[in-house]
Design a protein around this motif. Structure first.
Motif, mmCIF file in Angstrom:
data_model
loop_
_atom_site.group_PDB
_atom_site.id
_atom_site.type_symbol
_atom_site.label_atom_id
_atom_site.label_comp_id
_atom_site.label_asym_id
_atom_site.label_seq_id
_atom_site.Cartn_x
_atom_site.Cartn_y
_atom_site.Cartn_z
ATOM 1 N N ALA A 72 -18.827 5.560 1.180
ATOM 2 C CA ALA A 72 -17.413 5.844 0.987
ATOM 3 C C ALA A 72 -16.768 6.291 2.292
ATOM 4 O O ALA A 72 -17.370 7.036 3.076
ATOM 5 C CB ALA A 72 -17.236 6.933 -0.073
ATOM 6 N N TYR A 73 -15.530 5.832 2.510
ATOM 7 C CA TYR A 73 -14.785 6.168 3.724
ATOM 8 C C TYR A 73 -13.353 6.546 3.344
ATOM 9 O O TYR A 73 -12.781 5.981 2.399
ATOM 10 C CB TYR A 73 -14.729 4.977 4.679
ATOM 11 N N ALA A 74 -12.793 7.493 4.077
ATOM 12 C CA ALA A 74 -11.368 7.775 3.918
ATOM 13 C C ALA A 74 -10.603 6.527 4.348
ATOM 14 O O ALA A 74 -10.900 5.951 5.394
ATOM 15 C CB ALA A 74 -10.961 8.968 4.773
ATOM 16 N N SER A 75 -9.680 6.081 3.524
ATOM 17 C CA SER A 75 -8.990 4.822 3.814
ATOM 18 C C SER A 75 -8.185 4.903 5.102
ATOM 19 O O SER A 75 -7.672 5.961 5.467
ATOM 20 C CB SER A 75 -8.067 4.440 2.652
ATOM 21 N N ASP A 81 1.170 0.045 6.028
ATOM 22 C CA ASP A 81 1.023 1.021 4.944
ATOM 23 C C ASP A 81 2.189 1.999 4.956
ATOM 24 O O ASP A 81 2.768 2.323 3.910
ATOM 25 C CB ASP A 81 -0.282 1.807 5.093
ATOM 26 N N MET A 82 2.524 2.481 6.142
ATOM 27 C CA MET A 82 3.615 3.428 6.273
ATOM 28 C C MET A 82 4.932 2.810 5.826
ATOM 29 O O MET A 82 5.703 3.424 5.074
ATOM 30 C CB MET A 82 3.731 3.899 7.724
ATOM 31 N N VAL A 88 9.547 2.032 -0.623
ATOM 32 C CA VAL A 88 9.635 2.541 -1.997
ATOM 33 C C VAL A 88 10.329 3.899 -2.004
ATOM 34 O O VAL A 88 11.203 4.173 -2.840
ATOM 35 C CB VAL A 88 8.231 2.651 -2.621
ATOM 36 N N ARG A 89 9.950 4.736 -1.052
ATOM 37 C CA ARG A 89 10.526 6.078 -0.983
ATOM 38 C C ARG A 89 12.031 6.030 -0.736
ATOM 39 O O ARG A 89 12.779 6.840 -1.290
ATOM 40 C CB ARG A 89 9.835 6.861 0.133
ATOM 41 N N GLN A 90 12.499 5.080 0.053
ATOM 42 C CA GLN A 90 13.923 4.976 0.355
ATOM 43 C C GLN A 90 14.740 4.792 -0.920
ATOM 44 O O GLN A 90 15.738 5.491 -1.144
ATOM 45 C CB GLN A 90 14.165 3.804 1.309
ATOM 46 N N ASP A 91 14.326 3.857 -1.750
ATOM 47 C CA ASP A 91 15.066 3.602 -2.985
ATOM 48 C C ASP A 91 14.962 4.760 -3.975
ATOM 49 O O ASP A 91 15.960 5.186 -4.564
ATOM 50 C CB ASP A 91 14.558 2.325 -3.646
ATOM 51 N N ALA A 162 2.998 9.768 1.654
ATOM 52 C CA ALA A 162 3.794 9.979 2.868
ATOM 53 C C ALA A 162 3.303 11.181 3.662
ATOM 54 O O ALA A 162 3.506 11.253 4.878
ATOM 55 C CB ALA A 162 5.267 10.146 2.513
ATOM 56 N N LEU A 163 2.656 12.124 2.988
ATOM 57 C CA LEU A 163 2.164 13.314 3.678
ATOM 58 C C LEU A 163 1.171 12.940 4.772
ATOM 59 O O LEU A 163 1.148 13.560 5.840
ATOM 60 C CB LEU A 163 1.500 14.268 2.673
ATOM 61 N N ARG A 164 0.351 11.911 4.548
ATOM 62 C CA ARG A 164 -0.610 11.473 5.575
ATOM 63 C C ARG A 164 0.127 11.042 6.838
ATOM 64 O O ARG A 164 -0.330 11.266 7.951
ATOM 65 C CB ARG A 164 -1.451 10.299 5.065
ATOM 66 N N PHE A 165 1.289 10.414 6.638
ATOM 67 C CA PHE A 165 2.038 9.898 7.775
ATOM 68 C C PHE A 165 2.755 11.007 8.538
ATOM 69 O O PHE A 165 2.957 10.901 9.741
ATOM 70 C CB PHE A 165 3.064 8.860 7.320
#
Length: 230
Positions: A72-75, A81-82, A88-91, A162-165
């Motif tokens: 297993a790996y962190a994606s 991706d961002m 989606v977040r904009q709308d 979005a928090l990852r970004f």
């Protein structure tokens, strides 16, 4: 050993899952990092079973990739991706802001203004962790004021991704120099009850972030990788 709060009587598997998810979202577990069950179990002071359950749950959420015979790996995170998340977040945030402008109460208005002041103070302090925390709080309030349960659930997942970004693009001060003014425009529209304006400025806020990612994404990712190796 990590300090899991075992006194709140919640199942251990939930605590382990939430801690691993937090580490991935904030970058403590960097994209591409192999998630070794034995090592994670030792670090957290638990057995391998809740670790394994948490990893499987995180795979369903797209935060972990499990490859046969490799583990297993962190994606990974890509510029696409961002941009996908931000589209989606904009709308959705535009919709949430317009609904918040229509429904916000006087008490909520005071809380919202205080949240924005806290964000501006965090910007002045230059402390990245505090800036991100206050930024999250500001946007979470907008969603909660919409009063729409379905929208809240959808945006909660989008904002988590979005928090990852945030931990990548907040490395570049040029982006958040203008953030307080953009937040101010959203605050003014919502507090004045201007439904149409609230939607427009909230969407513009995310649109500017999309453009920032398009313009500087490659540099941001390169800087982030260099920081991980140092």
């Amino acid at each position: 050993m990590l300090n899991l709060d075992l006194q709140n009587h919640r199942p251990l598997r939930e605590l382990v899952y939430e801690e691993l998810k937090r580490q991935i979202l904030v970058g403590e577990i960097a994209p591409g990092t192999r998630m070794m069950e034995i090592e994670l179990a030792d670090e957290m002071g638990v057995s391998r079973t809740p670790i394994r359950e948490a990893i499987r749950k995180l795979e369903k959420e797209g935060l972990v990739i499990i490859e046969p015979r490799r583990g297993a790996y962190a994606s990974d995170i890509s510029i696409k991706d961002m941009l996908d998340v931000l589209e989606v977040r904009q709308d959705l945030e535009g919709m949430a802001a317009s609904m918040a402008a229509e429904k916000v109460t006087e008490e909520e208005k005071r809380d919202f203004a205080q949240a924005n002041e806290a964000y501006k103070e965090a910007i002045r302090s230059g402390k990245t962790e505090e800036i991100i925390r206050c930024d999250e709080r500001f946007h979470q309030l907008i969603v909660s004021y919409s009063g729409n349960k379905t929208l809240t659930q959808l945006l909660s997942q989008v904002q988590e991704l979005a928090l990852r970004f945030r931990y990548i693009y907040y490395d570049d001060f040029s982006r958040y120099e203008n953030m307080p003014m953009e937040h101010e425009a959203i605050e003014n529209a919502i507090l004045s009850g201007d439904v149409q304006k609230a939607r427009i400025v909230a969407e513009e806020h995310v649109y500017r972030l999309k453009q920032f990612v398009i313009d500087k994404g490659e540099i941001l990712f390169q800087n982030n990788k260099e920081n991980e190796t140092n």
